[in-house]
Each structure stands twice: as structure tokens, then as C-alpha cells.
Scaffold this motif. Structure first.
Motif, PDB file in Angstrom:
ATOM      1  N   ARG A   1      43.769 -16.461 -30.338  1.00  9.30           N
ATOM      2  CA  ARG A   1      42.594 -17.104 -30.955  1.00  9.30           C
ATOM      3  C   ARG A   1      42.897 -17.525 -32.393  1.00  9.30           C
ATOM      4  O   ARG A   1      42.489 -18.590 -32.842  1.00  9.30           O
ATOM      5  CB  ARG A   1      41.383 -16.174 -30.893  1.00  9.30           C
ATOM      6  CG  ARG A   1      40.780 -16.080 -29.499  1.00  9.30           C
ATOM      7  CD  ARG A   1      39.453 -15.346 -29.494  1.00  9.30           C
ATOM      8  NE  ARG A   1      39.587 -13.940 -29.867  1.00  9.30           N
ATOM      9  CZ  ARG A   1      39.913 -12.964 -29.034  1.00  9.30           C
ATOM     10  NH1 ARG A   1      40.143 -13.219 -27.781  1.00  9.30           N
ATOM     11  NH2 ARG A   1      40.000 -11.720 -29.462  1.00  9.30           N
TER      12      ARG A   1
ATOM     13  N   LYS B   1      42.815 -21.351 -33.895  1.00 11.04           N
ATOM     14  CA  LYS B   1      42.116 -21.767 -35.123  1.00 11.04           C
ATOM     15  C   LYS B   1      43.059 -22.517 -36.061  1.00 11.04           C
ATOM     16  O   LYS B   1      42.685 -23.542 -36.634  1.00 11.04           O
ATOM     17  CB  LYS B   1      41.532 -20.545 -35.844  1.00 11.04           C
ATOM     18  CG  LYS B   1      40.334 -19.963 -35.171  1.00 11.04           C
ATOM     19  CD  LYS B   1      39.821 -18.760 -35.945  1.00 11.04           C
ATOM     20  CE  LYS B   1      38.651 -18.117 -35.248  1.00 11.04           C
ATOM     21  NZ  LYS B   1      38.136 -16.954 -35.988  1.00 11.04           N
TER      22      LYS B   1
ATOM     23  N   ILE C   1      35.649 -22.425 -30.146  1.00 12.14           N
ATOM     24  CA  ILE C   1      36.226 -22.090 -31.450  1.00 12.14           C
ATOM     25  C   ILE C   1      36.141 -23.295 -32.378  1.00 12.14           C
ATOM     26  O   ILE C   1      35.748 -23.176 -33.541  1.00 12.14           O
ATOM     27  CB  ILE C   1      37.691 -21.620 -31.299  1.00 12.14           C
ATOM     28  CG1 ILE C   1      37.747 -20.280 -30.579  1.00 12.14           C
ATOM     29  CG2 ILE C   1      38.378 -21.534 -32.658  1.00 12.14           C
ATOM     30  CD1 ILE C   1      39.149 -19.857 -30.161  1.00 12.14           C
TER      31      ILE C   1
END
Length: 73
Positions: A29, A33, A60
């Protein structure tokens, strides 16, 4: 009452595996990002490269557009 056998060694092994998986997911994750911030890959490419489902990459990305901007070093 019948109790199953308990092995602390097995319990520890499972706990370590779960912690490793949690850490790997968190790192994926974080990488997603970073790729989104770089703005050079498509969401599909990010999903493919990180192993995160496309829907999660899009979520996200959406959450990042609602965060206040921070200074980049």
C-alpha cells in the motif's frame, strides 16, 4: 472435555507468518501511494506491480486527492 494439543512453537510460527503478511501488505500500500504521487503509472500498472487489487489502488488514489498537500523535500 477434550482439548486439542497446543504447541507454542506452532502458535509462534503462525503469528510470525501473519505479521510478515501484514507487513508485506502495508508495504505494498505504501508503494502504491508512492507510485500515485509520482503520477507516471496508470492505476492498472500500479495494481499489477504491487499485487494490490485495482479497486484498492483506486480507493487509495481517491483518498490521496482529499488529503491536504504537504511540502515535498
Amino acid at each position: 472435555m477434550i482439548f486439542g494439543s497446543y504447541s507454542f512453537k506452532d502458535h509462534l510460527k503462525v503469528a510470525c507468518e501473519e505479521a510478515f503478511e501484514d507487513g508485506a501488505e502495508a508495504k505494498a500500500r505504501e508503494n502504491a501511494k508512492n507510485f500515485i504521487h509520482m503520477d507516471i503509472l496508470t492505476p492498472e500498472q500500479i495494481a499489477s506491480g504491487t499485487g494490490i487489487p485495482l479497486a484498492e489502488v483506486l480507493a487509495i488514489k481517491e483518498s490521496l486527492t482529499h488529503e491536504p498537500a504537504t511540502a515535498q523535500a
